[in-house]
Structures are given as structure tokens and as C-alpha cells.
Motif scaffolding. Sequence first.
Motif, PDB file in Angstrom:
ATOM      1  N   THR A   2       0.839  -1.178   0.000  1.00 10.10           N
ATOM      2  CA  THR A   2       0.000   0.000   0.000  1.00 10.10           C
ATOM      3  C   THR A   2       0.881   1.238   0.000  1.00 10.10           C
ATOM      4  OG1 THR A   2      -1.736  -1.129   1.259  1.00 10.10           O
ATOM      5  CG2 THR A   2      -1.796   1.268   1.223  1.00 10.10           C
ATOM      6  N   SER A   3       0.651   2.135  -0.954  1.00 10.69           N
ATOM      7  CA  SER A   3       1.408   3.380  -1.020  1.00 10.69           C
ATOM      8  C   SER A   3       0.463   4.548  -0.854  1.00 10.69           C
ATOM      9  CB  SER A   3       2.162   3.488  -2.353  1.00 10.69           C
ATOM     10  OG  SER A   3       1.264   3.453  -3.442  1.00 10.69           O
ATOM     11  N   SER A   4       0.957   5.602  -0.221  1.00  3.44           N
ATOM     12  CA  SER A   4       0.136   6.766   0.069  1.00  3.44           C
ATOM     13  C   SER A   4       0.887   8.036  -0.316  1.00  3.44           C
ATOM     14  CB  SER A   4      -0.214   6.795   1.563  1.00  3.44           C
ATOM     15  OG  SER A   4      -0.839   8.010   1.914  1.00  3.44           O
ATOM     16  N   VAL A   5       0.194   8.929  -1.019  1.00  6.27           N
ATOM     17  CA  VAL A   5       0.766  10.230  -1.377  1.00  6.27           C
ATOM     18  C   VAL A   5      -0.194  11.320  -0.915  1.00  6.27           C
ATOM     19  CG1 VAL A   5       1.587  11.715  -3.233  1.00  6.27           C
ATOM     20  CG2 VAL A   5       1.883   9.238  -3.412  1.00  6.27           C
ATOM     21  N   PRO A   6       0.250  12.254  -0.058  1.00  3.16           N
ATOM     22  CA  PRO A   6      -0.642  13.329   0.399  1.00  3.16           C
ATOM     23  C   PRO A   6      -1.203  14.129  -0.778  1.00  3.16           C
ATOM     24  CG  PRO A   6       1.368  13.276   1.711  1.00  3.16           C
ATOM     25  CD  PRO A   6       1.584  12.340   0.554  1.00  3.16           C
ATOM     26  N   TRP A   7      -2.488  14.487  -0.690  1.00  2.00           N
ATOM     27  CA  TRP A   7      -3.113  15.230  -1.782  1.00  2.00           C
ATOM     28  C   TRP A   7      -2.418  16.565  -2.041  1.00  2.00           C
ATOM     29  CZ3 TRP A   7      -5.551  12.621  -5.040  1.00  2.00           C
ATOM     30  CH2 TRP A   7      -6.436  11.610  -4.699  1.00  2.00           C
ATOM     31  N   GLN A   8      -1.993  17.247  -0.983  1.00  2.00           N
ATOM     32  CA  GLN A   8      -1.363  18.546  -1.205  1.00  2.00           C
ATOM     33  C   GLN A   8      -0.063  18.419  -1.981  1.00  2.00           C
ATOM     34  OE1 GLN A   8      -1.572  19.738   2.940  1.00  2.00           O
ATOM     35  NE2 GLN A   8      -2.966  21.401   2.418  1.00  2.00           N
ATOM     36  N   GLU A   9       0.600  17.281  -1.855  1.00  2.00           N
ATOM     37  CA  GLU A   9       1.790  17.023  -2.667  1.00  2.00           C
ATOM     38  C   GLU A   9       1.398  16.610  -4.078  1.00  2.00           C
ATOM     39  OE1 GLU A   9       5.262  13.588  -2.846  1.00  2.00           O
ATOM     40  OE2 GLU A   9       4.550  14.266  -0.877  1.00  2.00           O
ATOM     41  N   ARG A  10       0.430  15.726  -4.158  1.00  2.00           N
ATOM     42  CA  ARG A  10       0.028  15.201  -5.471  1.00  2.00           C
ATOM     43  C   ARG A  10      -0.621  16.278  -6.338  1.00  2.00           C
ATOM     44  NH1 ARG A  10      -3.797   9.876  -6.373  1.00  2.00           N
ATOM     45  NH2 ARG A  10      -3.234   9.501  -8.560  1.00  2.00           N
ATOM     46  N   HIS A 147      -9.204  -1.630 -10.333  1.00  2.00           N
ATOM     47  CA  HIS A 147      -8.836  -1.828 -11.724  1.00  2.00           C
ATOM     48  C   HIS A 147      -7.731  -2.868 -11.790  1.00  2.00           C
ATOM     49  CE1 HIS A 147     -10.725   1.680 -13.939  1.00  2.00           C
ATOM     50  NE2 HIS A 147     -11.042   1.917 -12.686  1.00  2.00           N
ATOM     51  N   GLY A 148      -8.043  -4.023 -12.374  1.00  2.00           N
ATOM     52  CA  GLY A 148      -7.012  -5.044 -12.533  1.00  2.00           C
ATOM     53  C   GLY A 148      -6.408  -5.437 -11.197  1.00  2.00           C
ATOM     54  N   ASP A 149      -5.132  -5.195 -11.041  1.00  2.00           N
ATOM     55  CA  ASP A 149      -4.400  -5.592  -9.845  1.00  2.00           C
ATOM     56  C   ASP A 149      -4.088  -4.407  -8.938  1.00  2.00           C
ATOM     57  OD1 ASP A 149      -4.368  -8.267 -10.620  1.00  2.00           O
ATOM     58  OD2 ASP A 149      -2.602  -7.963 -11.860  1.00  2.00           O
ATOM     59  N   GLU A 150      -4.975  -3.419  -8.928  1.00  2.00           N
ATOM     60  CA  GLU A 150      -4.748  -2.243  -8.085  1.00  2.00           C
ATOM     61  C   GLU A 150      -6.072  -1.658  -7.631  1.00  2.00           C
ATOM     62  OE1 GLU A 150      -2.284   2.016  -8.250  1.00  2.00           O
ATOM     63  OE2 GLU A 150      -2.229   0.602  -9.927  1.00  2.00           O
ATOM     64  N   VAL A 151      -6.109  -1.213  -6.390  1.00  2.00           N
ATOM     65  CA  VAL A 151      -7.264  -0.506  -5.834  1.00  2.00           C
ATOM     66  C   VAL A 151      -6.838   0.914  -5.495  1.00  2.00           C
ATOM     67  CG1 VAL A 151      -8.831  -0.320  -3.865  1.00  2.00           C
ATOM     68  CG2 VAL A 151      -8.416  -2.541  -4.900  1.00  2.00           C
ATOM     69  N   LEU A 155      -8.727   9.209   0.499  1.00  2.00           N
ATOM     70  CA  LEU A 155      -8.945   9.638   1.870  1.00  2.00           C
ATOM     71  C   LEU A 155      -8.942  11.165   1.921  1.00  2.00           C
ATOM     72  CD1 LEU A 155      -6.539   7.136   3.672  1.00  2.00           C
ATOM     73  CD2 LEU A 155      -8.974   6.853   3.156  1.00  2.00           C
ATOM     74  N   VAL A 156      -9.245  11.725   3.070  1.00  2.00           N
ATOM     75  CA  VAL A 156      -9.269  13.181   3.200  1.00  2.00           C
ATOM     76  C   VAL A 156      -7.906  13.789   2.907  1.00  2.00           C
ATOM     77  CG1 VAL A 156      -9.537  15.083   4.856  1.00  2.00           C
ATOM     78  CG2 VAL A 156     -11.193  13.214   4.824  1.00  2.00           C
ATOM     79  N   SER A 157      -6.853  13.162   3.433  1.00  2.00           N
ATOM     80  CA  SER A 157      -5.524  13.757   3.345  1.00  2.00           C
ATOM     81  C   SER A 157      -4.656  13.198   2.234  1.00  2.00           C
ATOM     82  CB  SER A 157      -4.782  13.562   4.680  1.00  2.00           C
ATOM     83  OG  SER A 157      -4.639  12.178   4.958  1.00  2.00           O
ATOM     84  N   SER A 158      -5.012  12.024   1.715  1.00  2.00           N
ATOM     85  CA  SER A 158      -4.131  11.377   0.741  1.00  2.00           C
ATOM     86  C   SER A 158      -4.897  10.384  -0.114  1.00  2.00           C
ATOM     87  CB  SER A 158      -2.982  10.652   1.470  1.00  2.00           C
ATOM     88  OG  SER A 158      -3.504   9.627   2.303  1.00  2.00           O
ATOM     89  N   GLY A 159      -4.250   9.927  -1.174  1.00  2.00           N
ATOM     90  CA  GLY A 159      -4.777   8.855  -1.996  1.00  2.00           C
ATOM     91  C   GLY A 159      -3.962   7.601  -1.763  1.00  2.00           C
ATOM     92  N   LEU A 160      -4.637   6.467  -1.615  1.00  2.00           N
ATOM     93  CA  LEU A 160      -3.959   5.199  -1.388  1.00  2.00           C
ATOM     94  C   LEU A 160      -4.055   4.322  -2.615  1.00  2.00           C
ATOM     95  CD1 LEU A 160      -5.248   4.142   2.173  1.00  2.00           C
ATOM     96  CD2 LEU A 160      -3.155   5.391   1.606  1.00  2.00           C
ATOM     97  N   ASN A 161      -2.954   3.670  -2.954  1.00  2.00           N
ATOM     98  CA  ASN A 161      -2.941   2.648  -3.988  1.00  2.00           C
ATOM     99  C   ASN A 161      -2.574   1.324  -3.342  1.00  2.00           C
ATOM    100  OD1 ASN A 161      -3.529   4.344  -6.249  1.00  2.00           O
ATOM    101  ND2 ASN A 161      -1.463   5.147  -6.097  1.00  2.00           N
ATOM    102  N   VAL A 162      -3.453   0.334  -3.476  1.00  3.33           N
ATOM    103  CA  VAL A 162      -3.286  -0.962  -2.834  1.00  3.33           C
ATOM    104  C   VAL A 162      -3.034  -2.015  -3.905  1.00  3.33           C
ATOM    105  CG1 VAL A 162      -4.349  -2.693  -1.338  1.00  3.33           C
ATOM    106  CG2 VAL A 162      -4.862  -0.262  -1.000  1.00  3.33           C
ATOM    107  N   THR A 163      -1.938  -2.769  -3.759  1.00  2.96           N
ATOM    108  CA  THR A 163      -1.592  -3.798  -4.749  1.00  2.96           C
ATOM    109  C   THR A 163      -1.343  -5.170  -4.126  1.00  2.96           C
ATOM    110  OG1 THR A 163       0.739  -3.113  -4.637  1.00  2.96           O
ATOM    111  CG2 THR A 163      -0.618  -2.120  -6.375  1.00  2.96           C
ATOM    112  N   GLU A 164      -1.350  -5.257  -2.802  1.00  2.00           N
ATOM    113  CA  GLU A 164      -1.128  -6.530  -2.133  1.00  2.00           C
ATOM    114  C   GLU A 164      -2.254  -7.504  -2.496  1.00  2.00           C
ATOM    115  OE1 GLU A 164       0.123  -9.653  -0.128  1.00  2.00           O
ATOM    116  OE2 GLU A 164       1.302  -7.794  -0.274  1.00  2.00           O
ATOM    117  N   PRO A 165      -1.925  -8.688  -3.054  1.00  2.05           N
ATOM    118  CA  PRO A 165      -2.970  -9.616  -3.519  1.00  2.05           C
ATOM    119  C   PRO A 165      -4.016  -9.963  -2.467  1.00  2.05           C
ATOM    120  CG  PRO A 165      -0.852 -10.307  -4.372  1.00  2.05           C
ATOM    121  CD  PRO A 165      -0.574  -9.177  -3.420  1.00  2.05           C
TER     122      PRO A 165
END
Length: 205
Positions: A2-10, A147-151, A155-165
Motif C-alpha cells: 500500500t502506497s500513500s501520497v498526500p493530496w497537497q503534494e500530489r 482496476h485489474g491488480d490495483e485498488v 482519503l481526506v488527506s491522501s490517496g492510497l494505492n493498494v496492490t497486495e494480492p
Amino acid sequence: MTSSVPWQERLSAGTEAVQDEVIRWYQETPEGQAYVSTMIWGTFQTEAYATVILGQVVDFLGVPDDVPAGVAKRMQRQQVLYDGEHHYDVVLGEQALYTNIGGPEVMREQIDRILRDIDLPLSSLTLGIIPATAPVDMLPVHAFDLHGDEVHVELVSSGLNVTEPSELDLYRKAFSRPSDAALYGEGAKELLQKARSFWSGARRG
């Protein structure tokens, strides 16, 4: 993973660049699922609805205001609904039809848009709506796109990308539960028409 990037950065350069990322993500994955309980899924949003949403994002996060450019990209992303090469299985909560984004006129136009798209070929779109009082065999969960192999989770502060099967399997399970509670076809249209009647009788706030 799971990776997270704060929205204000993104969103440090504005909303347009993130929309470009989403377009690539959609174009590269032919099958997708989305669960959104309290607002309209981004790929269904009208220009007016998306303008309000992205304007709220800019105001809340204090990021550069390029809303017209971001909205234009969001409209571009919607072409995957019509190209015959992608399929989306989408479940909305009935509350999404009543959460007031932009007032009655914006909401009526938005519901008209969904009433149009609900008749897209099943090869392109399957749309279900969970009635507000329907029993759901699942604890309430946040909105997500699979989508495929990623969710992707917003969130309020960041976006999460989940790839763990193993986590992806849980999201697939989480999607199936509200899907089972949703109405499709004529049942979904009746909920949409009910909401449209509500907004037709509502006064501008």
C-alpha cells in the motif's frame, strides 16, 4: 503493498496532472469496479457537478486553482464508457443521488446523465444502486475503485494505492456484498426517477 501520497503534494501543480494519471489508469485496464456510497462516481459526473467537486478540492486543500483544466480532463476520461473496449461494474448508494452538489439544477442534470448512461450496453457498463433502506451484508466501507491488480482509495488527506494480492481479494469481496444489495435495470431507474422528481421540486438553496 500500500502506497500513500498526500493530496497537497500530489496536487501541488493543480488538478489537471492528476486527471491525466487517472486517464492513463483507466485506458490501460479494460475491466473496472467502483463502489461510491455518497456521491456520484467521477466517470459519471457532468461538467457542472465536476466543477463544484474540484472547486471544493482546491478550496479545501489550498492547491493551485486550475479547475476548468481539471474538469476538461475528467470529461475526457469518460470516453472509456463509450469506446467499446472497457467495462465498468459500478455500485452507487442511493444517498449519492441526494447529496447536494451545486444545487437542484446541477443535480437534475447529473441524474439525467446517469439515466442516459444506465442504458449503455452491458458490455460497457453495469450500474447498480443500493436503496437507502436495503439490508447490506457488509459493514459500511469507504469508496474505492478496483482496476485489474490495483485498488485506489481517496482519503481526506491522501490517496492510497493498494496492490497486495490478499488485500485486493478483500476489496473484491467488499464489492460483491453491496452489489448483491443493489437494484439494477428498471429498479435502479425507479430510484433515479424518484431522485429527479425530488430535485425538480426543490428550491435553489
